[in-house]
Write a protein that holds these residues in place. Structure first.
Motif, PDB file in Angstrom:
ATOM      1  N   ALA A   1       0.816  -1.206   0.000  1.00 42.29           N
ATOM      2  CA  ALA A   1       0.000   0.000   0.000  1.00 42.29           C
ATOM      3  C   ALA A   1       0.858   1.267   0.000  1.00 42.29           C
ATOM      4  O   ALA A   1       0.508   2.269  -0.625  1.00 42.29           O
ATOM      5  CB  ALA A   1      -0.934  -0.001   1.216  1.00 42.29           C
ATOM      6  N   VAL A   2       2.010   1.220   0.680  1.00 41.43           N
ATOM      7  CA  VAL A   2       2.860   2.401   0.802  1.00 41.43           C
ATOM      8  C   VAL A   2       3.718   2.593  -0.452  1.00 41.43           C
ATOM      9  O   VAL A   2       3.891   3.711  -0.945  1.00 41.43           O
ATOM     10  CB  VAL A   2       3.756   2.293   2.050  1.00 41.43           C
ATOM     11  CG1 VAL A   2       4.776   3.442   2.090  1.00 41.43           C
ATOM     12  CG2 VAL A   2       2.914   2.286   3.313  1.00 41.43           C
ATOM     13  N   GLY A   3       4.266   1.498  -0.948  1.00 39.32           N
ATOM     14  CA  GLY A   3       5.128   1.595  -2.123  1.00 39.32           C
ATOM     15  C   GLY A   3       6.604   1.526  -1.772  1.00 39.32           C
ATOM     16  O   GLY A   3       6.973   1.177  -0.641  1.00 39.32           O
ATOM     17  N   PRO A   4       7.484   1.898  -2.700  1.00 38.49           N
ATOM     18  CA  PRO A   4       8.936   1.734  -2.528  1.00 38.49           C
ATOM     19  C   PRO A   4       9.517   2.469  -1.325  1.00 38.49           C
ATOM     20  O   PRO A   4      10.589   2.097  -0.839  1.00 38.49           O
ATOM     21  CB  PRO A   4       9.509   2.308  -3.829  1.00 38.49           C
ATOM     22  CG  PRO A   4       8.395   2.203  -4.819  1.00 38.49           C
ATOM     23  CD  PRO A   4       7.129   2.411  -4.039  1.00 38.49           C
ATOM     24  N   ALA A   5       8.851   3.510  -0.849  1.00 41.49           N
ATOM     25  CA  ALA A   5       9.391   4.274   0.277  1.00 41.49           C
ATOM     26  C   ALA A   5       9.229   3.545   1.616  1.00 41.49           C
ATOM     27  O   ALA A   5       9.773   3.988   2.635  1.00 41.49           O
ATOM     28  CB  ALA A   5       8.705   5.638   0.354  1.00 41.49           C
ATOM     29  N   TYR A   6       8.531   2.434   1.614  1.00 41.03           N
ATOM     30  CA  TYR A   6       8.248   1.734   2.875  1.00 41.03           C
ATOM     31  C   TYR A   6       9.521   1.157   3.480  1.00 41.03           C
ATOM     32  O   TYR A   6      10.294   0.474   2.810  1.00 41.03           O
ATOM     33  CB  TYR A   6       7.235   0.621   2.632  1.00 41.03           C
ATOM     34  CG  TYR A   6       6.855  -0.143   3.883  1.00 41.03           C
ATOM     35  CD1 TYR A   6       6.105   0.459   4.897  1.00 41.03           C
ATOM     36  CD2 TYR A   6       7.249  -1.472   4.051  1.00 41.03           C
ATOM     37  CE1 TYR A   6       5.755  -0.248   6.036  1.00 41.03           C
ATOM     38  CE2 TYR A   6       6.892  -2.189   5.182  1.00 41.03           C
ATOM     39  CZ  TYR A   6       6.152  -1.572   6.173  1.00 41.03           C
ATOM     40  OH  TYR A   6       5.806  -2.273   7.307  1.00 41.03           O
ATOM     41  N   ASP A   7       9.711   1.411   4.781  1.00 44.25           N
ATOM     42  CA  ASP A   7      10.865   0.904   5.529  1.00 44.25           C
ATOM     43  C   ASP A   7      10.349  -0.127   6.521  1.00 44.25           C
ATOM     44  O   ASP A   7       9.808   0.219   7.568  1.00 44.25           O
ATOM     45  CB  ASP A   7      11.565   2.060   6.249  1.00 44.25           C
ATOM     46  CG  ASP A   7      12.820   1.628   7.005  1.00 44.25           C
ATOM     47  OD1 ASP A   7      12.931   0.434   7.347  1.00 44.25           O
ATOM     48  OD2 ASP A   7      13.682   2.483   7.248  1.00 44.25           O
ATOM     49  N   ARG A   8      10.512  -1.388   6.202  1.00 45.92           N
ATOM     50  CA  ARG A   8       9.966  -2.483   7.020  1.00 45.92           C
ATOM     51  C   ARG A   8      10.518  -2.483   8.438  1.00 45.92           C
ATOM     52  O   ARG A   8       9.781  -2.643   9.415  1.00 45.92           O
ATOM     53  CB  ARG A   8      10.274  -3.814   6.323  1.00 45.92           C
ATOM     54  CG  ARG A   8      10.137  -5.068   7.164  1.00 45.92           C
ATOM     55  CD  ARG A   8       8.703  -5.410   7.458  1.00 45.92           C
ATOM     56  NE  ARG A   8       8.586  -6.755   7.983  1.00 45.92           N
ATOM     57  CZ  ARG A   8       8.911  -7.134   9.225  1.00 45.92           C
ATOM     58  NH1 ARG A   8       9.391  -6.248  10.083  1.00 45.92           N
ATOM     59  NH2 ARG A   8       8.760  -8.395   9.602  1.00 45.92           N
TER      60      ARG A   8
END
Length: 236
Positions: A77-84
């Motif tokens: 849902a967030v996309g590539p910017a997501y920091d797990r």
């Protein structure tokens, strides 16, 4: 019969002619409402990204940790910017803050007090790991009530598999007909019944009451019936 209940015919002595010697409780959502803090921690994390979590389907139909699939859904849902890693650290810290305010679910302490008065032994059978269950039991002042803990990290499969209930019975040294289980989920009821236990269902706030057909007794909360009345109802 033994313990404080010895010497009189308490309700634990009349269930189908078999003396009930122990009560086995699920943990999450039954003894304490950790199901709500879990959901709220994920809502908070989605909102932190400007998103809204759809609660339908959030809770799995089995025990154990399914958070990895939830992180995958949020990442999508967030996309590539997501920091797990950051997401996990922030969410779990928020849940810890929510958990710090938890108390025993309404009516549970009264049931445990009465169980002690009747000389009943007490156990926990949870799909969650001991690192989650034990500290929270300590926090809410219930750990010393339970003679036996059986947790999901000690068995090969989670509820609805009966393994954790069979482990609890083994540690108690009892047959299934000598104990009663208490559950807040339909898959937990299935686990208890598969283990041969009678089961009282007290659905958590997020569970569909219509799914508890396998329970021997369905209650809206632990406040709604005294333990004596629960045992008498099972006997009837």
């Amino acid at each position: 019969m033994h313990g404080p209940g010895a010497g009189h015919a308490g309700p634990e002595a009349i269930l189908t002619g078999v003396t009930i010697k122990a009560l086995i409780f699920d943990f999450d959502g039954l003894l304490v409402d950790t199901e709500t803090t879990l959901l709220e921690s994920w809502r908070w994390e989605w909102q932190r990204h400007g998103l809204e979590l759809e609660p339908a389907g959030f809770f799995a139909d089995h025990g154990g940790d399914v958070n990895e699939s939830r992180y995958v859904a949020l990442a999508g849902a967030v996309g590539p910017a997501y920091d797990r890693e950051s997401s996990h650290l922030l969410r779990t810290a928020h849940r810890a803050r929510l958990n710090a305010a938890l108390q025993p679910a309404p009516g549970i302490t009264d049931w445990l007090d009465r169980a002690a008065g009747l000389g009943l032994r007490l156990a926990v059978a949870s799909s969650s790991g001991s690192a989650h269950v034990s500290p929270l039991l300590d926090q809410v002042g219930l750990r010393d009530r339970f003679e036996v803990l059986a947790t999901g990290d000690e068995v090969g499969a989670h509820k609805p598999d009966p393994g954790v209930y069979l482990l609890a019975l083994d540690r108690l040294g009892l047959l299934a007909e000598e104990a009663v289980a208490f559950e807040d989920t339909a898959h937990g009821v299935t686990a208890a019944r598969t283990a041969g236990l009678r089961c009282v269902a007290v659905p958590n706030p997020h569970a569909d009451h219509r799914r508890f057909l396998a329970a021997d007794l369905l209650l809206p909360s632990a406040v709604s019936m005294s333990l004596d009345a629960v045992l008498a109802e099972l006997a009837a």
